[in-house]
Design a protein around this motif. Structure first.
Motif, PDB file in Angstrom:
ATOM      1  N   LYS A  69      23.452  -7.781   3.733  1.00 54.08           N
ATOM      2  CA  LYS A  69      22.588  -6.649   4.052  1.00 54.08           C
ATOM      3  C   LYS A  69      21.296  -7.104   4.710  1.00 54.08           C
ATOM      4  O   LYS A  69      20.940  -8.293   4.698  1.00 54.08           O
ATOM      5  CB  LYS A  69      22.254  -5.872   2.781  1.00 54.08           C
ATOM      6  N   ASN A  70      20.564  -6.141   5.264  1.00 56.24           N
ATOM      7  CA  ASN A  70      19.233  -6.380   5.801  1.00 56.24           C
ATOM      8  C   ASN A  70      18.219  -6.424   4.659  1.00 56.24           C
ATOM      9  O   ASN A  70      18.277  -5.608   3.744  1.00 56.24           O
ATOM     10  CB  ASN A  70      18.836  -5.280   6.777  1.00 56.24           C
ATOM     11  N   VAL A  71      17.302  -7.360   4.742  1.00 58.36           N
ATOM     12  CA  VAL A  71      16.225  -7.490   3.766  1.00 58.36           C
ATOM     13  C   VAL A  71      14.909  -7.567   4.524  1.00 58.36           C
ATOM     14  O   VAL A  71      14.810  -8.230   5.566  1.00 58.36           O
ATOM     15  CB  VAL A  71      16.403  -8.749   2.891  1.00 58.36           C
ATOM     16  N   ILE A  72      13.891  -6.870   4.039  1.00 58.69           N
ATOM     17  CA  ILE A  72      12.580  -6.882   4.688  1.00 58.69           C
ATOM     18  C   ILE A  72      11.792  -8.098   4.214  1.00 58.69           C
ATOM     19  O   ILE A  72      11.594  -8.293   3.012  1.00 58.69           O
ATOM     20  CB  ILE A  72      11.805  -5.589   4.385  1.00 58.69           C
ATOM     21  N   LYS A  73      11.324  -8.911   5.179  1.00 62.49           N
ATOM     22  CA  LYS A  73      10.549 -10.111   4.878  1.00 62.49           C
ATOM     23  C   LYS A  73       9.219 -10.057   5.639  1.00 62.49           C
ATOM     24  O   LYS A  73       9.078  -9.364   6.639  1.00 62.49           O
ATOM     25  CB  LYS A  73      11.325 -11.368   5.291  1.00 62.49           C
ATOM     26  N   SER A  74       8.252 -10.821   5.149  1.00 61.57           N
ATOM     27  CA  SER A  74       6.956 -10.913   5.822  1.00 61.57           C
ATOM     28  C   SER A  74       7.104 -11.608   7.164  1.00 61.57           C
ATOM     29  O   SER A  74       7.951 -12.487   7.352  1.00 61.57           O
ATOM     30  CB  SER A  74       5.958 -11.684   4.953  1.00 61.57           C
ATOM     31  N   ALA A  75       6.261 -11.200   8.122  1.00 55.81           N
ATOM     32  CA  ALA A  75       6.271 -11.783   9.458  1.00 55.81           C
ATOM     33  C   ALA A  75       4.828 -11.950   9.931  1.00 55.81           C
ATOM     34  O   ALA A  75       3.918 -11.284   9.429  1.00 55.81           O
ATOM     35  CB  ALA A  75       7.061 -10.889  10.416  1.00 55.81           C
ATOM     36  N   PRO A  76       4.582 -12.829  10.885  1.00 55.73           N
ATOM     37  CA  PRO A  76       3.216 -13.036  11.382  1.00 55.73           C
ATOM     38  C   PRO A  76       2.667 -11.775  12.042  1.00 55.73           C
ATOM     39  O   PRO A  76       3.410 -10.963  12.601  1.00 55.73           O
ATOM     40  CB  PRO A  76       3.376 -14.172  12.404  1.00 55.73           C
ATOM     41  N   GLY A  77       1.349 -11.626  11.980  1.00 55.56           N
ATOM     42  CA  GLY A  77       0.689 -10.541  12.689  1.00 55.56           C
ATOM     43  C   GLY A  77       0.495  -9.297  11.849  1.00 55.56           C
ATOM     44  O   GLY A  77       0.784  -9.254  10.655  1.00 55.56           O
ATOM     45  N   LYS A  78      -0.019  -8.258  12.503  1.00 59.10           N
ATOM     46  CA  LYS A  78      -0.287  -6.971  11.882  1.00 59.10           C
ATOM     47  C   LYS A  78       0.516  -5.880  12.587  1.00 59.10           C
ATOM     48  O   LYS A  78       1.004  -6.063  13.703  1.00 59.10           O
ATOM     49  CB  LYS A  78      -1.783  -6.633  11.962  1.00 59.10           C
ATOM     50  N   ARG A  79       0.647  -4.751  11.932  1.00 56.30           N
ATOM     51  CA  ARG A  79       1.348  -3.603  12.504  1.00 56.30           C
ATOM     52  C   ARG A  79       0.656  -2.321  12.068  1.00 56.30           C
ATOM     53  O   ARG A  79      -0.060  -2.290  11.065  1.00 56.30           O
ATOM     54  CB  ARG A  79       2.805  -3.578  12.042  1.00 56.30           C
ATOM     55  N   GLN A 138      -3.783  -0.748   9.395  1.00 58.40           N
ATOM     56  CA  GLN A 138      -3.230  -2.026   9.811  1.00 58.40           C
ATOM     57  C   GLN A 138      -2.641  -2.734   8.595  1.00 58.40           C
ATOM     58  O   GLN A 138      -3.342  -3.011   7.621  1.00 58.40           O
ATOM     59  CB  GLN A 138      -4.306  -2.896  10.466  1.00 58.40           C
ATOM     60  N   CYS A 139      -1.346  -2.988   8.639  1.00 60.35           N
ATOM     61  CA  CYS A 139      -0.641  -3.619   7.521  1.00 60.35           C
ATOM     62  C   CYS A 139      -0.039  -4.948   7.974  1.00 60.35           C
ATOM     63  O   CYS A 139       0.175  -5.175   9.174  1.00 60.35           O
ATOM     64  CB  CYS A 139       0.472  -2.712   7.013  1.00 60.35           C
ATOM     65  N   PRO A 140       0.262  -5.834   7.026  1.00 58.01           N
ATOM     66  CA  PRO A 140       0.971  -7.072   7.389  1.00 58.01           C
ATOM     67  C   PRO A 140       2.291  -6.759   8.066  1.00 58.01           C
ATOM     68  O   PRO A 140       2.998  -5.825   7.684  1.00 58.01           O
ATOM     69  CB  PRO A 140       1.179  -7.763   6.031  1.00 58.01           C
ATOM     70  N   ASN A 141       2.641  -7.543   9.043  1.00 57.54           N
ATOM     71  CA  ASN A 141       3.875  -7.319   9.789  1.00 57.54           C
ATOM     72  C   ASN A 141       5.086  -7.716   8.934  1.00 57.54           C
ATOM     73  O   ASN A 141       4.983  -8.536   8.017  1.00 57.54           O
ATOM     74  CB  ASN A 141       3.858  -8.126  11.081  1.00 57.54           C
ATOM     75  N   VAL A 142       6.238  -7.125   9.233  1.00 58.81           N
ATOM     76  CA  VAL A 142       7.478  -7.428   8.523  1.00 58.81           C
ATOM     77  C   VAL A 142       8.617  -7.555   9.522  1.00 58.81           C
ATOM     78  O   VAL A 142       8.493  -7.162  10.692  1.00 58.81           O
ATOM     79  CB  VAL A 142       7.829  -6.331   7.487  1.00 58.81           C
ATOM     80  N   LYS A 143       9.721  -8.102   9.067  1.00 62.46           N
ATOM     81  CA  LYS A 143      10.909  -8.228   9.902  1.00 62.46           C
ATOM     82  C   LYS A 143      12.150  -8.093   9.027  1.00 62.46           C
ATOM     83  O   LYS A 143      12.085  -8.242   7.800  1.00 62.46           O
ATOM     84  CB  LYS A 143      10.934  -9.570  10.620  1.00 62.46           C
ATOM     85  N   TYR A 144      13.285  -7.797   9.664  1.00 60.90           N
ATOM     86  CA  TYR A 144      14.554  -7.712   8.953  1.00 60.90           C
ATOM     87  C   TYR A 144      15.262  -9.066   9.010  1.00 60.90           C
ATOM     88  O   TYR A 144      15.355  -9.696  10.062  1.00 60.90           O
ATOM     89  CB  TYR A 144      15.465  -6.649   9.567  1.00 60.90           C
TER      90      TYR A 144
END
Length: 320
Positions: free
Chosen positions: A159-169, A197-203
């Motif tokens: 499955k897809n899991v949300i993880k922290s990523a560099p930058g803001k969103r 502005q929140c920490p960026n995330v990725k799948y």
């Protein structure tokens, strides 16, 4: 002709076990969490189950109302650190002794617990506030043996899991309305989108084995639900993973509702003068089958018997 064989369809009307849905379950089982679940996991589990079984959404459903009461009772204990510690060590009896000795016992009714958790909103209002990902539904074949005696299946879940990523969103965006004066006594209404502005995330794709418990007597179409194990949602909650049970084909039996059907073969002589046969049941014990006299083609015979602790209803034999 003596060796000619005729197929005999024997309907073994064996009642499958029917377990009580909540009978004998611990508070952790009621909330569908592990014993070592965190406070946050317990809160999320309670929120989902309380919204699902709330009386407002299940009017006239006594089973749902009972489930709602048990969910609230379990949450009242597991959300209180002192009560949870006592329950983990001594069970429900320990809680009763603690209350009898002057400790904090129960007292809040189930609607009070719901209202204190959700802030007084109705079940429908609170459910509409939740932004959720998609549910994932998986068709899962269960063997007749597992459906008859109970069992479990190991299933790989990718499955897809949300993880922290560099930058803001940009996140938590909302529309704000304000008025701008454009002349004497004249104002213009303006709408502006405002975001934080929140920490960026990725799948990220991750996999793991899940254990799907098959209860005795489960019906085709019944679902085993893993809450928040479906598709994730950024700034929301993941959907649910649902395993939809199907009866897998079996080499000796065919299931129809709570009945088992089996096909056996007899000789022409046995069809004329009677027969005695033994078949092996799903749990490997032997079942004796017999008929006296002539078994005519297409004839259906009904009889009653007792197989261990299971009552066999009107069972039928039919020739072809």
């Amino acid at each position: 002709m003596a060796h000619q064989r005729t197929n005999l369809f024997f309907l073994v009307c064996v009642l499958l076990y029917a377990l009580s849905v909540l009978g004998g379950k611990s508070y952790y089982d009621v909330l569908q969490v592990q014993k070592g679940a965190s406070d946050d996991q317990i809160k999320r589990a309670y929120r989902k189950l309380a919204l699902k079984y709330h009386p407002d959404k299940n009017q006239g459903n006594e089973e749902a109302n009972k489930k709602f009461a048990e969910i609230n009772n379990a949450y009242e204990v597991l959300s209180d650190r002192e009560k949870r510690n006592i329950y983990d060590r001594h069970g429900e009896e320990g809680l009763k002794q603690h209350a009898a000795g002057g400790g904090r016992g129960g007292g809040m009714n189930m609607q009070d617990i719901f209202s204190s958790f959700f802030g007084g909103g109705t079940a429908e209002e609170e459910e509409e506030k939740i932004v959720k990902g998609d549910d994932v539904i998986v068709e899962l074949d269960a063997t007749l043996e597992d459906l008859y005696m109970g069992g479990s299946l190991k299933v790989w879940r990718d499955k897809n899991v949300i993880k922290s990523a560099p930058g803001k969103r940009s996140c938590n965006c909302r529309n704000e309305v304000y008025h701008r004066q454009i002349g004497p006594g004249m104002f213009q209404q303006m709408t502006e989108q405002v975001c934080e502005q929140c920490p960026n995330v990725k799948y990220v794709r991750e996999g793991d084995f899940l254990t799907v418990d098959i209860e005795k007597g489960m019906q085709d179409g019944q679902e085993v639900v893993f809450y928040e194990d479906g598709e994730p949602k950024i700034d929301g909650e993941a959907g649910d993973l649902k395993f939809r049970i199907r009866t897998a084909p079996h080499e000796r039996f065919k299931r129809e509702g709570n009945d088992l059907h089996a096909t056996i073969t007899i000789t022409l002589v046995q069809a004329l003068v009677g027969f005695e046969k033994t078949i092996k049941h799903l749990d490997e014990h032997l079942v004796d089958i017999s008929s006296k006299g002539v078994t005519k083609p297409k004839e259906v015979k009904k009889f009653k018997a007792l197989v261990r602790s299971f009552d066999i209803k009107n069972c039928h034999i039919r020739t072809f």
